[in-house]
Design a protein around this motif. Sequence first.
Motif, PDB file in Angstrom:
ATOM      1  N   GLU A 186      10.328   3.773  -2.387  1.00 16.12           N
ATOM      2  CA  GLU A 186      11.560   4.652  -2.727  1.00 16.12           C
ATOM      3  C   GLU A 186      11.717   6.274  -1.967  1.00 16.12           C
ATOM      4  O   GLU A 186      12.730   6.605  -1.856  1.00 16.12           O
ATOM      5  CB  GLU A 186      11.665   4.921  -4.217  1.00 16.12           C
ATOM      6  N   ALA A 187      10.436   6.638  -1.503  1.00 11.77           N
ATOM      7  CA  ALA A 187      10.537   7.858  -0.966  1.00 11.77           C
ATOM      8  C   ALA A 187      10.564   7.655   0.732  1.00 11.77           C
ATOM      9  O   ALA A 187      10.789   8.924   1.186  1.00 11.77           O
ATOM     10  CB  ALA A 187       9.137   8.515  -1.170  1.00 11.77           C
ATOM     11  N   VAL A 188      10.603   6.573   1.241  1.00 11.35           N
ATOM     12  CA  VAL A 188      10.490   6.436   2.675  1.00 11.35           C
ATOM     13  C   VAL A 188      12.159   6.402   3.184  1.00 11.35           C
ATOM     14  O   VAL A 188      13.129   6.001   2.939  1.00 11.35           O
ATOM     15  CB  VAL A 188      10.268   4.945   3.136  1.00 11.35           C
ATOM     16  N   VAL A 189      12.157   7.593   4.136  1.00 10.50           N
ATOM     17  CA  VAL A 189      13.442   8.078   4.641  1.00 10.50           C
ATOM     18  C   VAL A 189      13.427   7.591   6.183  1.00 10.50           C
ATOM     19  O   VAL A 189      14.639   7.730   6.681  1.00 10.50           O
ATOM     20  CB  VAL A 189      13.698   9.697   4.435  1.00 10.50           C
ATOM     21  N   GLU A 190      12.382   7.566   6.805  1.00 11.66           N
ATOM     22  CA  GLU A 190      12.448   6.981   8.063  1.00 11.66           C
ATOM     23  C   GLU A 190      11.282   6.096   8.359  1.00 11.66           C
ATOM     24  O   GLU A 190      10.144   6.370   7.926  1.00 11.66           O
ATOM     25  CB  GLU A 190      12.446   8.291   9.048  1.00 11.66           C
ATOM     26  N   VAL A 191      11.482   5.369   9.217  1.00 15.58           N
ATOM     27  CA  VAL A 191      10.324   4.392   9.961  1.00 15.58           C
ATOM     28  C   VAL A 191      10.696   4.321  11.521  1.00 15.58           C
ATOM     29  O   VAL A 191      11.427   4.384  12.010  1.00 15.58           O
ATOM     30  CB  VAL A 191      10.611   2.847   9.230  1.00 15.58           C
ATOM     31  N   LEU A 192       9.355   4.632  12.164  1.00 13.05           N
ATOM     32  CA  LEU A 192       9.246   4.378  13.554  1.00 13.05           C
ATOM     33  C   LEU A 192       8.074   3.329  13.838  1.00 13.05           C
ATOM     34  O   LEU A 192       6.801   3.665  13.292  1.00 13.05           O
ATOM     35  CB  LEU A 192       8.699   5.662  14.540  1.00 13.05           C
ATOM     36  N   ASP A 193       8.248   2.357  14.312  1.00 16.81           N
ATOM     37  CA  ASP A 193       7.080   1.191  14.506  1.00 16.81           C
ATOM     38  C   ASP A 193       7.534   0.308  15.679  1.00 16.81           C
ATOM     39  O   ASP A 193       8.702   0.248  16.175  1.00 16.81           O
ATOM     40  CB  ASP A 193       7.303   0.423  13.236  1.00 16.81           C
ATOM     41  N   HIS A 194       6.507  -0.409  16.143  1.00 13.93           N
ATOM     42  CA  HIS A 194       6.560  -1.315  17.210  1.00 13.93           C
ATOM     43  C   HIS A 194       6.103  -3.007  16.929  1.00 13.93           C
ATOM     44  O   HIS A 194       5.873  -3.378  17.719  1.00 13.93           O
ATOM     45  CB  HIS A 194       6.082  -0.863  18.433  1.00 13.93           C
ATOM     46  N   ARG A 195       6.157  -3.051  15.684  1.00 12.91           N
ATOM     47  CA  ARG A 195       5.977  -4.391  14.949  1.00 12.91           C
ATOM     48  C   ARG A 195       7.269  -5.269  14.714  1.00 12.91           C
ATOM     49  O   ARG A 195       8.262  -4.223  14.244  1.00 12.91           O
ATOM     50  CB  ARG A 195       5.197  -4.390  13.834  1.00 12.91           C
ATOM     51  N   PRO A 196       7.633  -6.230  14.823  1.00  8.17           N
ATOM     52  CA  PRO A 196       8.666  -6.925  14.052  1.00  8.17           C
ATOM     53  C   PRO A 196       9.032  -6.439  12.742  1.00  8.17           C
ATOM     54  O   PRO A 196       8.346  -6.373  11.993  1.00  8.17           O
ATOM     55  CB  PRO A 196       8.538  -8.256  14.547  1.00  8.17           C
TER      56      PRO A 196
END
Length: 349
Positions: A109-119
């Motif tokens: 619930e706290a996640v506001v942003e994601v940067l990733d290089h996986r599908p």
Amino acid sequence: VRRHQEIHVVMGNEACDLDSTVSALAMAYFLAKSSPAPKAAFIPVLNIPRAEFALRTETTFLLREQGIPAASLIFRDEIDLGGLHRAGMLSLTLVDHHVLPGADAALEEAVVEVLDHRPLEGDRAAGCRVTVEPVGSCATLVTERIAQGPPGILDRLTAALLHGTILLDCINLSPAAGKVTPRDVACVSLLEERFPELPARDAIFKALQGAKFDVSGLTTEQMLRRDLKALSSDELVLAISGIYLDLETFLRRPGLLQDLEAFCHPRGYAVLVAMTVTFNELSEPSRQLAVYSQNDTLRSTVCRALEEATAPPLHLQPLLSPWSCLGTYAQGNALATRKKVLPILRAAL
């Protein structure tokens, strides 16, 4: 924590390799510098206990070279993310992964942003900013983000960390290794244009690769723990370890079978997949696989899933194993990294 209403944590994955570490440090720095009148404290968190840090030899090497003392870093066992979340103070940016393990499910619930290089697996909440792109290194996505931000934030230290990380992740931008993309190359070039004094690519890659593959002082348990990911279903947990050694040398380690059992049993790992990788002088990878389980049925199921995989095919050739509880293979498709094998194992679970 006492002064701020909001704690914005930037955190990489549980393997806490160089890419996760540098992506967290650089992204937290960028957010702190670019957020207008920040109410939040931006904190990069390395997603391992501090005691594990010495096992990340390439990371300790690069940070030491760049004059960043370990004392200035914050590790997972030094901050109570659950407590901050329950107090309504936590925002979380995930770099180099986007699926929190079961033990951290409440933090979603706290996640506001994601940067990733996986599908991308599953949908994120509507308010979450998602950047998921198939590049060789998450540090590439962080570099792009910083380059698109306000001018003047990117400094020499951050550039040196990002530059070394992309080169190591993308095997010195070697097409033969199958990891590099045009965006990785563009980011390395951008960093070199802005900071011509950065070390030569070959020199920094060789130094980092040497540090990464220096397992001389590690026990088998440390070697398995060093680059470890775990997958779990309702019934069981499967562990995948990256091993920077050829399989034959690994299998000759004294007391290996006892070490494998001593590693798996207390942690509840029903199956352990060890993926070995070595590189020749042209930076071309050679990969081998070992599947360990005392449960014949589980081991056979995992081995069959790997043998029959088509997305991607691994082109496995069975090798003579010294023990019945261990399936061993040469991996013909050397471009199939652990990132590409993980979905096969997840489906097998």
